[in-house]
Structure formats: structure tokens, C-alpha cells
Design a protein around this motif. Structure first.
Motif, mmCIF file in Angstrom:
data_model
loop_
_atom_site.group_PDB
_atom_site.id
_atom_site.type_symbol
_atom_site.label_atom_id
_atom_site.label_comp_id
_atom_site.label_asym_id
_atom_site.label_seq_id
_atom_site.Cartn_x
_atom_site.Cartn_y
_atom_site.Cartn_z
ATOM 1 N N PRO A 28 -19.103 -22.402 27.218
ATOM 2 C CA PRO A 28 -17.744 -22.776 26.517
ATOM 3 C C PRO A 28 -18.161 -22.332 24.974
ATOM 4 C CG PRO A 28 -19.266 -24.629 26.959
ATOM 5 C CD PRO A 28 -19.856 -23.573 27.717
ATOM 6 N N LYS B 187 -11.109 -24.856 29.967
ATOM 7 C CA LYS B 187 -11.094 -25.313 31.195
ATOM 8 C C LYS B 187 -12.144 -26.791 31.320
ATOM 9 C CE LYS B 187 -12.128 -23.749 35.850
ATOM 10 N NZ LYS B 187 -12.746 -22.470 36.660
ATOM 11 N N LEU B 188 -13.116 -26.712 30.462
ATOM 12 C CA LEU B 188 -13.967 -27.868 30.630
ATOM 13 C C LEU B 188 -13.052 -28.918 29.754
ATOM 14 C CD1 LEU B 188 -17.561 -26.552 29.837
ATOM 15 C CD2 LEU B 188 -16.309 -26.954 32.196
ATOM 16 N N VAL C 40 -21.710 -26.712 36.318
ATOM 17 C CA VAL C 40 -21.037 -27.655 35.571
ATOM 18 C C VAL C 40 -19.633 -28.036 36.139
ATOM 19 C CG1 VAL C 40 -20.233 -25.803 33.641
ATOM 20 C CG2 VAL C 40 -20.182 -28.364 32.815
ATOM 21 N N GLU C 41 -18.952 -27.006 36.611
ATOM 22 C CA GLU C 41 -17.578 -27.053 37.007
ATOM 23 C C GLU C 41 -17.645 -27.814 38.340
ATOM 24 O OE1 GLU C 41 -14.943 -23.262 36.823
ATOM 25 O OE2 GLU C 41 -17.179 -22.597 36.671
ATOM 26 N N THR D 49 -18.577 -31.688 37.671
ATOM 27 C CA THR D 49 -17.426 -32.266 36.999
ATOM 28 C C THR D 49 -16.161 -32.612 38.113
ATOM 29 O OG1 THR D 49 -18.158 -31.191 34.664
ATOM 30 C CG2 THR D 49 -16.017 -32.373 34.776
#
Length: 274
Positions: free
Chosen positions: A126, A135-136, A186-187, A190
Motif C-alpha cells: 500500500p 483495495k485495503l 493480507v488480502e 482480511t
DNA sequence: ATGGTTGTCATACAA
């Protein structure tokens, strides 16, 4: 009376105007009650509303931009209300929702949320990539939305192109995709937290449990998408707990990937029983 | 390691 109370298809169509001919073919073949589209890439005044009406989909809700993003819900069942949320403070047409009207019978009162999560660019950092940061932030916004409105406390279905393949069997090679946007930890962590914390049930994986490989997207860049089969499960159907017991079937329409001028995503259809 | 394709809009950019 049919035991089928509600069928919903979701499909990232990558331009609804260009691909209306195959959308029409799909609707004629499958006749879902509701079709949710992402990446319509059409401003509202150019959405093919009359074409969908002619195909029997009289009830419509859509938001779009010229040339990018855009989501739509077209339906044979009437709506009691519709809603389009700006996500991350941007009115960029990545969410639309409808609640089915009393005339929808056993499906009355079901709210259908249609999301198009940002793809996130190429670099999964990021700090280096604004698109990945977006996106996050979008996922954080979805989390906030779910915390504030508790959508799963009522009958609800969440569908869309979430642009994340959460499990190992959702990609052709877990190891080779760990650093590739859509399958980074992370994706995937999450998304899994977002789903489970708010009580959503993953309809596709309920009916097609791991380790079966399930893909809904194959890149345009492969010479032969079917032979290489380097797919990912980017498109999702989640249901609220009260609907989980009514999950009758989930179908991934893989042959559609070979239709004339296809999208890189295929439609997914969920059927709920009465 | 790299490039591979598609759609939109205008010839770059996002996916």
C-alpha cells in the motif's frame, strides 16, 4: 409450486454494452430470477435497460461510470427498495443493493448486495501502490459497513467480484501466487475475517468444499485458458446464516468462458430453496 | 525474469 424460491447469478461482465448478446444468451439459458453484474463500464443513460426489459428483466438498479467500474442488478422479481453506497467516500459505482418486494413470495425481504472490490494493481504494497491501498481501504470500509448495519441479521445475500481468492484451492498455485495481488496473505486474511466476523456463509465453499479447486476467472493473457487452467476464484456468493439452510445449489458456468468474445470471469448461480 | 490480452477512450491505463 417450484421448490426454487430464488436464483441469483453474479457475473463480472467487463462492458455490459459490448457483451449484451452473450448476457442475453445466458439469461435465456439459465433464467435466473436476479442477475448481478460488475464492471458494466456504462454511464446510466447508456445502460441497456430496454434490452434487459425485453429479455424479461423488468426491475433494474444500476450505477455506472463512462468506461470504468459500474454495477447493476436486473431482476424478474420486483424491488421494495434499492441503495447504492459510496465506498471509501467515492461515488465510483462499486456497490448496489436491492431488497425484494412482498410480491417475490418466499424470497420477499431478501436483500442482495452486489460489490465490485478494486482489483488493486500489480504491487502488493500500500505504500508503493495507491491502487492496493485503495483495495485495503475498501475492505476496511466493507467491515465498517457490516459492523454498523449488521446485514446478516436479516435475510441477505452478498455477491460480486471481490478480486480476492481466499483459499489455497481457490488458485491454480498457492505457492506461486502468494506475492500476487488477489492471493496475498493480507488480502486473504482480511477477506476471511470480514466474512466470518460478520456471520456470512461462503455459499460456494459450503457446496463445493476444499480441497476441490474452484475458479471463476481465467486471464485473457493465456494462449489457451482451458489447457493452462490457471484460474482463480475471485467471484463470491455469501449468504446470511438464516439462508444457509436453504442453499440448494451453486453452479460455476465454466463453458461461458469459451463463448464468443467472453468476459474473463464466468457467471456463478446460487439457488435457494423454499 | 518477462510478457502475455482485453476494453475504453483516445492512443494511455486499468484490469
Amino acid at each position: 409450486m417450484s421448490n426454487n424460491a430464488l436464483s441469483i447469478s453474479t457475473w463480472n461482465i467487463n462492458s455490459v454494452r459490448l457483451r449484451f448478446p452473450i448476457v442475453k444468451d445466458f439469461l435465456e439459458a439459465e433464467r435466473p430470477d436476479v442477475l448481478c453484474l460488475q464492471e458494466t463500464k456504462s454511464p446510466d443513460d447508456r445502460f441497456p435497460a430496454a434490452d434487459f426489459r425485453q429479455a424479461g428483466y423488468l426491475h433494474q438498479a444500476f450505477v455506472g461510470n463512462k468506461g470504468y467500474n459500474g454495477v447493476a442488478i436486473v431482476s424478474r422479481l420486483p424491488f421494495a427498495e434499492t441503495q447504492a453506497m459510496p465506498m471509501c467516500g467515492r461515488a465510483d459505482a462499486r456497490h448496489i443493493a436491492v431488497t425484494l418486494a412482498p410480491e417475490a413470495g418466499r424470497a420477499a425481504g431478501v436483500t442482495i448486495h452486489n460489490f465490485y472490490v478494486p482489483a488493486g494493481g500489480d504491487v502488493p504494497d500500500p505504500d508503493l501502490n495507491d491502487k492496493f491501498a485503495h483495495k485495503l481501504a475498501f475492505l476496511a470500509d466493507m467491515d465498517r459497513w457490516a459492523a454498523e448495519t449488521a446485514p446478516t441479521k436479516r435475510p441477505a445475500v452478498l455477491v460480486g467480484d471481490l478480486n480476492i481468492a481466499p483459499y489455497e484451492s481457490d488458485v491454480w498455485s498457492h505457492k506461486q501466487l502468494l506475492d500476487v495481488v488477489s492471493h496475498t496473505p493480507v488480502e486473504t486474511e482480511t477477506l476471511e475475517r470480514l466474512r466470518s466476523v460478520h456471520g456470512w456463509v461462503d455459499a460456494i465453499r459450503t457446496l463445493k468444499p476444499e480441497p476441490e479447486r474452484v475458479y471463476t476467472w481465467w486471464s485473457y493473457r493465456a494462449q489457451d485458458w482451458e489447457a493452462s487452467d490457471r484460474g482463480r476464484r475471485l467471484d463470491h456468493v455469501w449468504v446470511s446464516p438464516d439462508l444457509a439452510g436453504r442453499l440448494a445449489s451453486v453452479e460455476i458456468h465454466k463453458p461461458v468462458r469459451s463463448w464468443n468474445r467472453p468476459s474473463d470471469h464466468v457467471p456463478v448461480t446460487v439457488r435457494l430453496s423454499s
